[in-house]
Scaffold this active site. Structure first.
Site, mmCIF file in Angstrom:
data_model
loop_
_atom_site.group_PDB
_atom_site.id
_atom_site.type_symbol
_atom_site.label_atom_id
_atom_site.label_comp_id
_atom_site.label_asym_id
_atom_site.label_seq_id
_atom_site.Cartn_x
_atom_site.Cartn_y
_atom_site.Cartn_z
ATOM 1 C CB SER A 7 -6.525 9.971 8.607
ATOM 2 O OG SER A 7 -6.317 9.788 7.323
ATOM 3 C CE LYS A 67 -8.157 6.208 6.149
ATOM 4 N NZ LYS A 67 -8.347 7.496 7.398
#
Length: 204
Positions: A7, A67
């Site tokens: 990701s 993230k």
């Protein structure tokens, strides 16, 4: 901490091992060994900066994520045709080459520059994927909005926890910013499998 998914490609690869500073934003239960619940909320708090790559605990599941911090409390975040908008203004974005994955497929790389001047690379295969056109997200007080740099392969704040994303992340759940990569291995090699290092270590 290690990177288990793609990701955050191209910034972090699967098999990267990171040092994370657990004191940069103050201290919460997630700063402690075994996450002992002896600190209420967050003490000696320091606000994170937009663009930081942060390890945090999922708001509802017993999982740890990494993230990029995109939205601060009070921000309005939206994706329109793959372009990030913050408070109604498009974030500066320019193509700067391609990324070739392990299957030989090339994907465009875009450099984004946030309003505070932080720049980083993202990859976006399809500007018409579900996460490339969204509603306007209004970040609540004491919460943050996160996105992966691999925009088509990241379940992040664009999806609620009920839709397998993370939704808005409480300040208390931040563990800390990624500081440096100290080890990196390819092909799902275990870091202690030293006989695989010559072939699978990312020496760069």
């Amino acid at each position: 901490f290690n990177i288990p998914t793609g990701s955050m490609i191209p910034t972090h690869l699967v098999g990267d091992y990171l040092f994370v500073s657990k004191c940069s934003y103050g201290y919460s239960r997630y700063s402690l060994p075994f996450e002992l619940p002896i600190i209420p909320g967050r003490i000696f708090a320091e606000a994170p900066e937009r663009g930081d790559v942060i390890v945090f605990k999922h708001p509802t599941a017993d999982k740890t994520y990494i993230k990029r911090l995109i939205g601060l409390p009070g921000d309005r975040i939206q994706m329109i045709d793959g372009v990030l908008h913050i408070n109604g203004k498009a974030v500066e974005r320019k193509q700067k080459g391609t990324w070739t994955d392990t299957y030989g497929q090339s994907r465009p790389v875009y450099e984004e520059t946030l309003p505070n001047g932080v720049s980083y690379d993202t990859i976006d295969l399809n500007p018409r994927s579900d996460g490339d056109n969204t509603q306007v997200f209004e970040v609540p007080p004491d919460h943050y909005f996160f996105m992966g740099d691999n925009r088509d392969n990241s379940l992040d704040s664009r999806w609620s926890a009920q839709r397998n994303g993370v939704g808005y992340v409480p300040f208390e759940n931040l563990v800390g910013p990624a500081q440096m990569i100290f080890f990196s291995v390819d092909n799902n090699a275990h870091p202690l499998a030293i006989w695989r290092w010559p072939a699978d270590m990312r020496w760069s």
